[in-house]
Write an enzyme that holds these catalytic residues in place. Structure first.
Site, short mmCIF file in Angstrom:
data_model
loop_
_atom_site.label_atom_id
_atom_site.label_comp_id
_atom_site.label_asym_id
_atom_site.label_seq_id
_atom_site.Cartn_x
_atom_site.Cartn_y
_atom_site.Cartn_z
N GLU A 154 0.82 -1.21 0.00
CA GLU A 154 0.00 0.00 0.00
C GLU A 154 0.86 1.27 0.00
OE1 GLU A 154 -3.33 -1.80 3.09
OE2 GLU A 154 -1.99 -0.22 3.71
N CYS A 167 3.18 8.42 1.75
CA CYS A 167 3.64 7.47 2.77
C CYS A 167 3.89 6.13 2.06
CB CYS A 167 2.56 7.34 3.83
SG CYS A 167 2.91 6.09 5.07
N CYS A 177 5.17 -7.38 7.59
CA CYS A 177 6.14 -6.90 8.58
C CYS A 177 6.31 -7.97 9.65
CB CYS A 177 5.65 -5.60 9.22
SG CYS A 177 6.81 -4.94 10.43
N CYS A 186 3.45 -5.44 15.84
CA CYS A 186 2.81 -4.49 16.76
C CYS A 186 1.29 -4.80 16.77
CB CYS A 186 3.03 -3.05 16.32
SG CYS A 186 4.77 -2.64 16.13
N CYS A 238 -1.49 -2.75 14.79
CA CYS A 238 -1.23 -2.49 13.36
C CYS A 238 -1.70 -3.65 12.50
CB CYS A 238 0.27 -2.26 13.19
SG CYS A 238 0.81 -2.31 11.49
N GLY A 294 5.76 -2.19 6.83
CA GLY A 294 7.13 -2.66 7.05
C GLY A 294 7.96 -1.70 7.88
N GLU A 295 9.12 -2.20 8.26
CA GLU A 295 10.07 -1.41 9.06
C GLU A 295 11.23 -0.99 8.14
OE1 GLU A 295 10.89 -0.19 12.30
OE2 GLU A 295 12.72 0.33 11.21
N SER A 336 10.64 6.31 9.54
CA SER A 336 10.01 5.94 10.80
C SER A 336 10.49 4.55 11.22
CB SER A 336 8.50 5.94 10.60
OG SER A 336 7.87 5.38 11.70
N SER A 342 8.72 5.28 16.63
CA SER A 342 7.42 4.86 17.16
C SER A 342 7.63 4.40 18.60
CB SER A 342 6.87 3.69 16.34
OG SER A 342 6.70 4.11 15.02
N LEU A 343 7.29 5.28 19.51
CA LEU A 343 7.56 4.97 20.94
C LEU A 343 6.31 4.32 21.56
CD1 LEU A 343 9.62 5.23 23.20
CD2 LEU A 343 8.73 7.52 23.67
N CYS A 387 -2.09 1.69 8.31
CA CYS A 387 -1.11 0.80 7.69
C CYS A 387 -1.60 -0.64 7.58
CB CYS A 387 0.16 0.88 8.55
SG CYS A 387 1.40 -0.30 8.15
S1 SF4 Z 1 3.60 -0.56 13.15
FE1 SF4 Z 1 5.23 -0.67 11.62
S2 SF4 Z 1 6.76 -1.97 12.62
FE2 SF4 Z 1 4.86 -2.30 13.78
S3 SF4 Z 1 3.94 -4.10 12.79
FE3 SF4 Z 1 3.10 -2.26 11.78
S4 SF4 Z 1 4.41 -1.99 9.98
FE4 SF4 Z 1 5.49 -3.33 11.40
#
Ligand code: SF4
Length: 374
Positions: free
Chosen positions: A95, A114, A121, A125, A128, A185-186, A217, A240-241, A359
């Site tokens: 996306e 974005c 990922c 988290c 998400c 993704g990271e 990010s 991302s805290l 996301c």
């Molecule tokens: S917030 Fe970002 S790092 Fe966490 S699972 Fe979603 S895509 Fe992955």
């Protein structure tokens, strides 16, 4: 065979220059190819008018243009947000989101894209939708760059329409101003491809997205944050805290077990020491989970003395998750504590909830719809 061809959008200019030189053409031809792709927005090598036919034939033999195909594009009711769903060559989906920050529909406001850096990922988290889908693979440089290039083409068209409609001067409206690596993704787990794509987006003779308009990010991969601090490019870092202590953070972010809060903040301080750049902290507000006054006080204590800014984000509800968006009053009280403790913060504007702009949400709903139709 298409499969053996290289993706032209995955190459930085110096790489194109080197490859062109190796097949007997002057390396300045790479400037012309680059200009055709990133300024004239050609979509086929045959459209390049500035290079000899023999080079066009060679390019067609050795390279291909596209690696992502548009499956779906949704536009939010308020026209502020467009969400793109792309299909990759191996049938993965990713996306991209375009966000317009201009209430009057035009003028000099931000247009931010974005982008995704991975299909799925691995970091899981809990708030998400992407994290719930698991990891498929890293995106290539071309797949990252093409997301931005395609959105840029749309924004340029839109800009032309607005110029005509409102009889404006061309420079009265911005087109694409910012890129944030905050999609699926990271990005720091796909480090080399992320950095290479940034060099392509940043090239002044190409898309020319200024480094200060690019934000990476991360959930807080400590070694990569330290590595990023050494890079010779002044991009923004957003961390991302989402919680100020290990117990709370580990409940929603499994990565916290690997890189606990104190280690993460230590890396941020090191990053600041080396770059002198303000750090942005993302804080998704989850009702009762991380939004109490105690959390706000702990957060203030944690960030004390660090040049930073906190983006408070009311969570986009994810199907199947029990986590809920914070109540209006709790958000207000949370912000007041940050303010009292001199921690700068803003509430992120909510965008595209009606089009699954969070996301991974569109990918998830599309894949389950596809499965039902099989
Ligand atoms: S917030 Fe970002 S790092 Fe966490 S699972 Fe979603 S895509 Fe992955």
């Amino acid at each position: 065979m298409e499969i053996n061809k290289k993706l032209i959008l995955g190459l930085e200019k110096k790489q194109i220059s080197k490859e062109i030189f190796e097949i007997g053409h002057s390396s300045y031809r790479s400037d012309q190819i680059w200009h055709s792709i990133y300024r004239d927005f050609i979509s086929d090598f045959d459209e390049i008018t500035t290079i000899p036919q023999s080079l066009i034939i060679k390019l067609k033999d050795d390279y291909i243009f596209n690696s992502i195909d548009l499956v779906l594009k949704k536009i939010s009711e308020d026209k502020s947000t467009d969400k793109y769903l792309w299909k990759l060559r191996d049938n993965e989906y990713i996306e991209t989101v375009l966000m317009r920050y201009d209430p009057d529909g035009h003028r000099r406001r931000r247009r931010t894209v974005c982008v995704s850096t991975q299909a799925g990922c691995a970091l899981g988290c809990t708030f998400c939708a992407t994290g719930q889908q698991g990891f498929s693979r890293q995106l290539t440089v071309a797949e990252i760059v093409e997301q931005v290039l395609n959105v840029k083409k749309d924004v340029v068209k839109e800009k032309k329409n607005l110029v005509n409609k409102y009889s404006l001067k061309n420079d009265e409206i911005n087109d694409l101003t910012n890129v944030v690596f905050m999609g699926m993704g990271e990005p720091l787990a796909n480090y080399e491809n992320t950095m290479s794509s940034i060099r392509i987006l940043n090239d002044p003779k190409g898309l020319n997205i200024g480094a200060r308009h690019i934000t990476i990010s991360t959930v807080g991969l400590v070694p990569q944050i330290i590595k990023l601090a050494e890079e010779d490019i002044q991009v923004n870092l957003a961390v991302s805290l989402h919680a100020p202590d290990n117990i709370t953070r580990s409940e929603t972010m499994p990565v916290n077990k690997r890189y606990p809060v104190e280690e993460l903040i230590g890396a941020c301080k090191e990053y600041f020491r080396k770059t002198n750049r303000k750090i942005f902290f993302e804080y998704v507000l989850l009702s009762g989970q991380n939004d109490t006054l105690e959390h706000a006080n702990k957060l203030s204590e944690l960030l004390k003395g660090l040049l930073c800014h906190v983006n408070l984000i009311p969570v986009n509800p994810t199907a199947g998750s029990s986590l809920e968006r914070s109540k209006h009053n709790d958000i207000k009280n949370f912000r007041e504590i940050l303010l009292k403790n001199a921690i700068s913060s803003t509430m992120r504007m909510e965008k595209g909830i009606d089009i699954n702009a969070g996301c991974g949400q569109l990918r998830s709903s599309y894949i389950s719809m596809e499965k039902k139709n099989v």
